[in-house]
Design a protein around this motif. Structure first.
Motif, mmCIF file in Angstrom:
data_model
loop_
_atom_site.group_PDB
_atom_site.id
_atom_site.type_symbol
_atom_site.label_atom_id
_atom_site.label_comp_id
_atom_site.label_asym_id
_atom_site.label_seq_id
_atom_site.Cartn_x
_atom_site.Cartn_y
_atom_site.Cartn_z
ATOM 1 N N UNK A 139 27.732 45.056 82.683
ATOM 2 C CA UNK A 139 27.622 44.261 81.463
ATOM 3 C C UNK A 139 28.869 44.476 80.610
ATOM 4 N N UNK A 140 29.452 43.368 80.162
ATOM 5 C CA UNK A 140 30.661 43.415 79.338
ATOM 6 C C UNK A 140 30.359 42.786 77.979
ATOM 7 N N UNK A 141 30.442 43.608 76.953
ATOM 8 C CA UNK A 141 30.207 43.142 75.582
ATOM 9 C C UNK A 141 31.563 43.010 74.894
ATOM 10 N N UNK A 142 31.917 41.790 74.511
ATOM 11 C CA UNK A 142 33.240 41.552 73.924
ATOM 12 C C UNK A 142 33.174 41.583 72.407
ATOM 13 N N UNK A 143 34.301 41.893 71.797
ATOM 14 C CA UNK A 143 34.355 41.871 70.335
ATOM 15 C C UNK A 143 34.180 40.449 69.829
ATOM 16 N N UNK A 144 33.648 40.340 68.633
ATOM 17 C CA UNK A 144 33.354 39.030 68.071
ATOM 18 C C UNK A 144 34.601 38.195 67.862
ATOM 19 N N UNK A 145 34.507 36.935 68.253
ATOM 20 C CA UNK A 145 35.624 36.018 68.067
ATOM 21 C C UNK A 145 35.673 35.568 66.607
ATOM 22 N N UNK A 146 36.864 35.384 66.107
ATOM 23 C CA UNK A 146 37.023 34.865 64.756
ATOM 24 C C UNK A 146 36.837 35.897 63.669
ATOM 25 N N UNK A 147 36.969 37.192 63.989
ATOM 26 C CA UNK A 147 36.851 38.241 62.974
ATOM 27 C C UNK A 147 38.027 38.134 61.996
ATOM 28 N N UNK A 148 37.736 37.905 60.724
ATOM 29 C CA UNK A 148 38.801 37.688 59.736
ATOM 30 C C UNK A 148 39.644 38.933 59.525
ATOM 31 N N UNK A 149 39.111 40.116 59.875
ATOM 32 C CA UNK A 149 39.854 41.355 59.664
ATOM 33 C C UNK A 149 41.006 41.504 60.652
#
Length: 605
Positions: free
Chosen positions: A90-100
């Motif tokens: 299982x691959x959990x990716x970082x959230x797309x569109x993070x303003x930081x």
């Protein structure tokens, strides 16, 4: 794995790299892998879905604030719940569109890597599948700039995205907090029909229409097995902030049921991760592929699936050679205690058995062995191993024969030392005792392949002693001595002839053994190539079916240009499937290099 670890590190300076700890973990997984990656906007509950697939409430980090918790791509490997002998990655990716982050390019690479590494891609969004949701998927429209199928210069000039569907993962869209009725034109529809409707293209060539169609075309054109799941809101806002602590009884029963249905689908339908040619990979190979892609990105080039296959093939084929040699060595080691073998034929039969099992191991593990480079290396290495064991067998025979002769000749040696034969009639006594020794020696079993050579060596050593005893024997006339010496030389020559004939016979048997071993390579290679050919034909047939479905959709929408393009692709695939299967002679003349090719040509001629 008791917990997830970071596979792809995403650093603040915008660089990405593969985590060594994750690679070490993957290197231990030699089972085939099913790889499920989840992507989507941050704070949409991606990590929760991944945890449910593992059967845990926590593991992948669940944040309760507007701040993105997952950075890079995190990995969790567990035994597959349904497919025995497989590992679920299982691959959990970082959230797309993070303003930081302030680096949209970084998001594009994370998305591309999730596509490249997974066999099922889960896109997670909130609310409904509307234009806003599609806008979040703009990363899919950038994939042709981020990924190439081929590595040739010509590929830079051509659009090879028509091949994406062959290599890309299946596509699952999860819509969270869905609060609409699944109805259309007053009729109930399924989740999949809802997705199909949302992906429907608009006719027209205006900029607005092209922008509307582009992400939809990419999803339809690049991915296969489009599946949709909609989820009710799981609980109250307060409960959502503590999802890792909330009991199932506190969640909406409909949400629990929907989550269960999603997990069951992933378990049952997610395919094993495969590369070009249908080669299914292990966890170890997945780590190697990840390194290949990340190195390409870090070097500023576009990751090529072909390059990744070539790089992995070098690693896996080298391992295949080593594993095959280990198999040969392990099987031979079980028989070393039986050395020396009674005959050369017994040794060659043993070598043939071990050689055959080694080739089976190589054929099972190797892939994309261009020009049979690694098979040729294996043949040479097996020949060397055979020579080593042959020498060990001969040395064991020599030790055994010398020990037997030492024991049998103890009385003879004592008589020589004490001068027992230095008397009238001593030569006859010496000759009779030596012949008796020889007779007893030939009766002994288990002497091995050097039996005659060691006996000849022993008897030669006694020729000088025998000549001395003969010359000193007063009972023999000069004529008798000459006849006795001639008789001794004739016997020695007869033994030399027998040894030479034996050596010639062993040489012929060894050559026949080599012919059989090389023929075995040819037969197994031909079978492997035919199997791969059939696998590729099956893959092409599947792709033709996918493109026919896509063509029907385009035809229904009146998209003639896209229909013609798809028709060209379908015809190309059909032509590839209709190519005649190569015959063994063609394989020899055009593919097999070096020692293997030359030898087999000679054998078959």
């Amino acid at each position: 794995m008791e917990r997830p670890v970071c596979l792809i590190e995403n650093h603040e300076d915008g660089t990405i790299r593969v985590n060594q700890e994750a690679l070490e973990i993957l290197s231990r997984f030699t089972q085939k892998v099913v790889v499920v990656a989840v992507v989507g906007k941050y704070r949409t509950g991606k990590s929760y879905l991944m945890n449910r697939l593992v059967g845990c409430k926590n593991g992948f980090s669940l944040g309760s604030t507007v701040q993105s918790m997952t950075k890079g791509i995190w990995m969790w490997c567990v035994p597959h719940p349904v497919k025995r002998g497989h590992t679920l990655v299982l691959l959990d990716t970082e959230g797309l569109g993070d303003v930081e982050k302030g680096n949209s390019q970084n998001d594009s690479w994370i998305f591309a890597l999730a596509v490249l590494l997974s066999s099922t891609l889960v896109f997670n969004s909130m609310g409904t599948i509307d234009q806003q949701a599609m806008d979040q998927l703009h990363y899919v429209t950038e994939l042709t700039e981020k990924i190439k199928v081929k590595s040739t210069e010509q590929a830079d000039l051509e659009d090879d995205s028509s091949e994406f569907k062959r290599f890309f993962p299946s596509f699952v869209w999860c819509v969270r907090d869905f609060n609409l009725q699944l109805q259309m034109d007053g009729k109930d529809i399924t989740e999949d029909e809802y997705l199909k409707s949302a992906l429907k293209l608009k006719p027209g060539m205006s900029v607005a229409v092209r922008n509307y169609n582009l992400p939809r075309e990419c999803i339809l054109h690049y991915f296969h097995s489009h599946k949709c799941f909609v989820f009710d809101r799981p609980a109250s806002k307060l409960a959502l902030q503590n999802m890792d602590k909330v009991q199932d009884s506190q969640l909406d029963p409909a949400f629990i049921q929907q989550t269960k249905k999603f997990c069951e689908y992933i378990y049952e339908k997610s395919p094993v991760k495969a590369l070009s040619g249908g080669y299914t990979i292990t966890g170890r190979a997945l780590g190697d592929v990840a390194v290949s892609y990340v190195e390409a990105i870090c070097s500023g080039s576009i990751p090529s699936m072909e390059n990744a296959v070539v790089a992995l093939a070098k690693i896996e084929n080298s391992r295949a050679v080593e594993d095959a040699l280990s198999q040969y060595g392990e099987m031979m080691a079980l028989h070393v205690h039986r050395f020396p073998t009674e005959t050369q034929e017994e040794f060659l039969n043993l070598d043939k058995e071990c050689h055959s099992e080694a080739v089976k191991v190589f054929m099972k593990l190797s892939f994309n062995d261009t020009d049979q480079e690694y098979q040729a290396k294996l043949i040479e290495a097996l020949d060397n191993r055979k020579a080593e064991y042959l020498q060990r067998n001969e040395e064991a025979s020599e030790r055994r024969c010398r020990a037997i002769l030492q024991e049998l000749s103890a009385g003879l040696e004592k008589g020589i030392k004490e001068g027992r034969f230095s008397v009238p009639g001593g030569y006859k006594m010496f000759t009779e005792e030596k012949r008796s020794l020889e007779t007893e020696y030939l009766k002994v079993k288990g002497k091995g392949v050097k039996s005659l050579e060691i006996l000849q060596e022993f008897l030669k050593e006694k020729e000088t002693v025998g000549s001395t005893i003969l010359m000193a024997d007063k009972t023999l006339e000069e004529k008798e001595k000459k006849l006795a010496e001639q008789r001794s030389q004739t016997e020695a020559a007869a033994r030399e002839k027998e040894i030479l004939e034996k050596a010639n016979m062993e040489l012929k048997r060894n050559q026949e053994n080599e012919r059989e071993n090389y023929q075995l390579h040819m037969e197994m290679l031909e079978k492997k190539m035919l199997d791969e050919r059939e696998k590729m034909k099956g893959e092409n047939e599947w792709l033709i079916g996918e493109k026919l479905k896509e063509q029907q959709e385009m035809l229904a929408g009146g998209f003639k240009r896209q229909c013609q393009s798809l028709e060209d692709e379908i015809n190309r695939l059909r032509e590839a499937n209709n190519e005649p299967t190569s015959l063994i002679g063609e394989i020899i003349s055009t593919i097999l290099p070096g020692k293997l090719g030359r030898f087999v040509k000679k054998v078959l001629l």
